[in-house]
Design a protein around this motif. Structure first.
Motif, PDB file in Angstrom:
ATOM      1  N   ALA A  82      64.422  55.232 113.432  1.00 14.25           N
ATOM      2  CA  ALA A  82      63.806  54.903 112.146  1.00 14.25           C
ATOM      3  C   ALA A  82      64.780  54.141 111.252  1.00 14.25           C
ATOM      4  CB  ALA A  82      63.313  56.170 111.453  1.00 14.25           C
ATOM      5  N   LEU A  83      66.059  54.524 111.254  1.00  7.63           N
ATOM      6  CA  LEU A  83      67.062  53.787 110.480  1.00  7.63           C
ATOM      7  C   LEU A  83      67.190  52.350 110.993  1.00  7.63           C
ATOM      8  CD1 LEU A  83      69.864  56.472 110.109  1.00  7.63           C
ATOM      9  CD2 LEU A  83      68.647  55.356 108.235  1.00  7.63           C
ATOM     10  N   GLY A  84      67.229  52.198 112.305  1.00  3.98           N
ATOM     11  CA  GLY A  84      67.323  50.861 112.893  1.00  3.98           C
ATOM     12  C   GLY A  84      66.110  50.014 112.584  1.00  3.98           C
ATOM     13  N   GLU A  85      64.933  50.616 112.685  1.00 10.72           N
ATOM     14  CA  GLU A  85      63.698  49.884 112.357  1.00 10.72           C
ATOM     15  C   GLU A  85      63.700  49.474 110.883  1.00 10.72           C
ATOM     16  OE1 GLU A  85      61.539  48.745 114.365  1.00 10.72           O
ATOM     17  OE2 GLU A  85      61.710  49.963 116.173  1.00 10.72           O
ATOM     18  N   ALA A  86      64.201  50.361 110.015  1.00 13.93           N
ATOM     19  CA  ALA A  86      64.273  50.037 108.589  1.00 13.93           C
ATOM     20  C   ALA A  86      65.251  48.893 108.343  1.00 13.93           C
ATOM     21  CB  ALA A  86      64.664  51.270 107.786  1.00 13.93           C
ATOM     22  N   ALA A  87      66.360  48.863 109.079  1.00 19.96           N
ATOM     23  CA  ALA A  87      67.311  47.757 108.952  1.00 19.96           C
ATOM     24  C   ALA A  87      66.669  46.450 109.420  1.00 19.96           C
ATOM     25  CB  ALA A  87      68.590  48.049 109.732  1.00 19.96           C
ATOM     26  N   VAL A  88      65.941  46.509 110.524  1.00 23.69           N
ATOM     27  CA  VAL A  88      65.242  45.324 111.033  1.00 23.69           C
ATOM     28  C   VAL A  88      64.235  44.824 110.000  1.00 23.69           C
ATOM     29  CG1 VAL A  88      63.555  44.572 112.776  1.00 23.69           C
ATOM     30  CG2 VAL A  88      65.606  45.822 113.482  1.00 23.69           C
ATOM     31  N   ALA A  89      63.559  45.748 109.326  1.00 24.55           N
ATOM     32  CA  ALA A  89      62.547  45.389 108.328  1.00 24.55           C
ATOM     33  C   ALA A  89      63.160  44.991 106.984  1.00 24.55           C
ATOM     34  CB  ALA A  89      61.588  46.558 108.133  1.00 24.55           C
ATOM     35  N   GLY A  90      64.485  45.104 106.856  1.00 27.89           N
ATOM     36  CA  GLY A  90      65.139  44.765 105.597  1.00 27.89           C
ATOM     37  C   GLY A  90      65.064  45.873 104.562  1.00 27.89           C
ATOM     38  N   GLU A  91      64.743  47.078 104.985  1.00 33.39           N
ATOM     39  CA  GLU A  91      64.604  48.216 104.073  1.00 33.39           C
ATOM     40  C   GLU A  91      65.853  49.096 104.035  1.00 33.39           C
ATOM     41  OE1 GLU A  91      61.152  49.981 105.777  1.00 33.39           O
ATOM     42  OE2 GLU A  91      59.845  48.357 105.102  1.00 33.39           O
ATOM     43  N   GLU A  92      66.769  48.882 104.947  1.00 33.38           N
ATOM     44  CA  GLU A  92      68.065  49.572 104.969  1.00 33.38           C
ATOM     45  C   GLU A  92      69.143  48.514 105.062  1.00 33.38           C
ATOM     46  OE1 GLU A  92      69.432  52.577 104.746  1.00 33.38           O
ATOM     47  OE2 GLU A  92      67.654  53.834 104.765  1.00 33.38           O
ATOM     48  N   ASP A  93      70.271  48.769 104.427  1.00 32.82           N
ATOM     49  CA  ASP A  93      71.407  47.847 104.435  1.00 32.82           C
ATOM     50  C   ASP A  93      72.330  48.249 105.588  1.00 32.82           C
ATOM     51  OD1 ASP A  93      73.733  46.403 103.999  1.00 32.82           O
ATOM     52  OD2 ASP A  93      73.820  46.865 101.858  1.00 32.82           O
ATOM     53  N   LEU A  94      72.312  47.459 106.661  1.00 33.77           N
ATOM     54  CA  LEU A  94      73.122  47.797 107.829  1.00 33.77           C
ATOM     55  C   LEU A  94      74.610  47.801 107.496  1.00 33.77           C
ATOM     56  CD1 LEU A  94      72.587  48.462 110.891  1.00 33.77           C
ATOM     57  CD2 LEU A  94      73.700  46.278 111.268  1.00 33.77           C
ATOM     58  N   ALA A  95      75.051  46.925 106.609  1.00 26.48           N
ATOM     59  CA  ALA A  95      76.464  46.907 106.227  1.00 26.48           C
ATOM     60  C   ALA A  95      76.852  48.227 105.563  1.00 26.48           C
ATOM     61  CB  ALA A  95      76.754  45.730 105.303  1.00 26.48           C
ATOM     62  N   GLU A  96      75.978  48.768 104.733  1.00 30.90           N
ATOM     63  CA  GLU A  96      76.250  50.055 104.094  1.00 30.90           C
ATOM     64  C   GLU A  96      76.253  51.184 105.133  1.00 30.90           C
ATOM     65  OE1 GLU A  96      74.275  53.108 100.871  1.00 30.90           O
ATOM     66  OE2 GLU A  96      73.780  50.986 100.744  1.00 30.90           O
ATOM     67  N   LEU A  97      75.313  51.154 106.053  1.00 32.66           N
ATOM     68  CA  LEU A  97      75.289  52.157 107.117  1.00 32.66           C
ATOM     69  C   LEU A  97      76.571  52.080 107.945  1.00 32.66           C
ATOM     70  CD1 LEU A  97      71.579  51.828 108.348  1.00 32.66           C
ATOM     71  CD2 LEU A  97      72.526  53.555 106.794  1.00 32.66           C
ATOM     72  N   ASN A  98      77.055  50.871 108.189  1.00 32.30           N
ATOM     73  CA  ASN A  98      78.306  50.693 108.923  1.00 32.30           C
ATOM     74  C   ASN A  98      79.484  51.266 108.140  1.00 32.30           C
ATOM     75  OD1 ASN A  98      79.933  49.674 111.128  1.00 32.30           O
ATOM     76  ND2 ASN A  98      80.572  48.041 109.747  1.00 32.30           N
ATOM     77  N   ARG A  99      79.516  51.000 106.828  1.00 34.99           N
ATOM     78  CA  ARG A  99      80.596  51.560 106.006  1.00 34.99           C
ATOM     79  C   ARG A  99      80.580  53.084 106.051  1.00 34.99           C
ATOM     80  NH1 ARG A  99      79.105  47.125 102.830  1.00 34.99           N
ATOM     81  NH2 ARG A  99      77.764  48.374 101.475  1.00 34.99           N
ATOM     82  N   ASN A 100      79.397  53.691 105.989  1.00 32.63           N
ATOM     83  CA  ASN A 100      79.289  55.152 106.114  1.00 32.63           C
ATOM     84  C   ASN A 100      79.902  55.612 107.429  1.00 32.63           C
ATOM     85  OD1 ASN A 100      77.749  55.168 103.766  1.00 32.63           O
ATOM     86  ND2 ASN A 100      75.805  55.425 104.842  1.00 32.63           N
ATOM     87  N   SER A 101      79.496  54.961 108.508  1.00 36.09           N
ATOM     88  CA  SER A 101      79.958  55.330 109.842  1.00 36.09           C
ATOM     89  C   SER A 101      81.482  55.232 109.947  1.00 36.09           C
ATOM     90  CB  SER A 101      79.296  54.425 110.888  1.00 36.09           C
ATOM     91  OG  SER A 101      79.814  54.646 112.168  1.00 36.09           O
ATOM     92  N   LEU A 102      82.025  54.131 109.471  1.00 35.42           N
ATOM     93  CA  LEU A 102      83.470  53.938 109.546  1.00 35.42           C
ATOM     94  C   LEU A 102      84.212  54.976 108.689  1.00 35.42           C
ATOM     95  CD1 LEU A 102      83.625  50.044 109.483  1.00 35.42           C
ATOM     96  CD2 LEU A 102      83.942  51.566 111.459  1.00 35.42           C
ATOM     97  N   ALA A 103      83.660  55.312 107.531  1.00 33.93           N
ATOM     98  CA  ALA A 103      84.299  56.311 106.670  1.00 33.93           C
ATOM     99  C   ALA A 103      84.336  57.676 107.359  1.00 33.93           C
ATOM    100  CB  ALA A 103      83.565  56.398 105.328  1.00 33.93           C
ATOM    101  N   TRP A 104      83.237  58.050 107.999  1.00 32.72           N
ATOM    102  CA  TRP A 104      83.214  59.327 108.723  1.00 32.72           C
ATOM    103  C   TRP A 104      84.226  59.349 109.863  1.00 32.72           C
ATOM    104  CZ3 TRP A 104      77.364  58.446 108.513  1.00 32.72           C
ATOM    105  CH2 TRP A 104      76.835  59.031 107.372  1.00 32.72           C
ATOM    106  N   ARG A 105      84.598  58.178 110.335  1.00 33.42           N
ATOM    107  CA  ARG A 105      85.544  58.071 111.430  1.00 33.42           C
ATOM    108  C   ARG A 105      86.962  57.817 110.926  1.00 33.42           C
ATOM    109  NH1 ARG A 105      83.094  56.701 116.477  1.00 33.42           N
ATOM    110  NH2 ARG A 105      80.904  57.260 116.347  1.00 33.42           N
ATOM    111  N   GLY A 106      87.147  57.827 109.612  1.00 31.12           N
ATOM    112  CA  GLY A 106      88.474  57.651 109.022  1.00 31.12           C
ATOM    113  C   GLY A 106      88.985  56.229 109.098  1.00 31.12           C
ATOM    114  N   LYS A 107      88.085  55.244 109.105  1.00 32.17           N
ATOM    115  CA  LYS A 107      88.496  53.832 109.201  1.00 32.17           C
ATOM    116  C   LYS A 107      88.125  53.065 107.953  1.00 32.17           C
ATOM    117  CE  LYS A 107      88.150  53.969 114.134  1.00 32.17           C
ATOM    118  NZ  LYS A 107      87.797  53.380 115.342  1.00 32.17           N
TER     119      LYS A 107
END
Length: 95
Positions: free
Chosen positions: A70-95
């Motif tokens: 659902a997150l991926g579909e929302a990113a494809v539809a322009g309803e989620e910011d993939l760059a922000e999701l990436n920043r979240n992911s990297l932060a959880w990984r300490g990067k």
């Protein structure tokens, strides 16, 4: 018509649709495993492999994969910011 199995939907999204859109959308990642990391981390709310043994598509509960899709579909539809999701992911990984 039967519903497409969840793993097939997951791979169609992360291996085909999202990589095909990456350049056009200016997304920060291009590779399938990067999309998978981002979506799974955000579906879990942290580093996915601390919650799910690899391979995630086989071991994650269906509800979690549905959330990630659902997150991926929302990113494809322009309803989620993939760059922000990436920043979240990297932060959880300490990067």
């Amino acid at each position: 018509m039967a519903a497409q199995p969840i793993a097939e939907r997951w791979f169609a999204l992360t291996r085909e649709r999202m990589p095909e859109l990456a350049d056009k959308r200016g997304w920060p990642v291009r590779l399938d495993h990067c999309f998978q990391r981002i979506l799974l981390d955000n579906a879990v709310g942290g580093h996915w492999s601390e919650e799910i043994p690899a391979p995630a598509y086989r071991n994650a509960p269906d509800e979690l994969l549905e959330r990630a899709i659902a997150l991926g579909e929302a990113a494809v539809a322009g309803e989620e910011d993939l760059a922000e999701l990436n920043r979240n992911s990297l932060a959880w990984r300490g990067k």
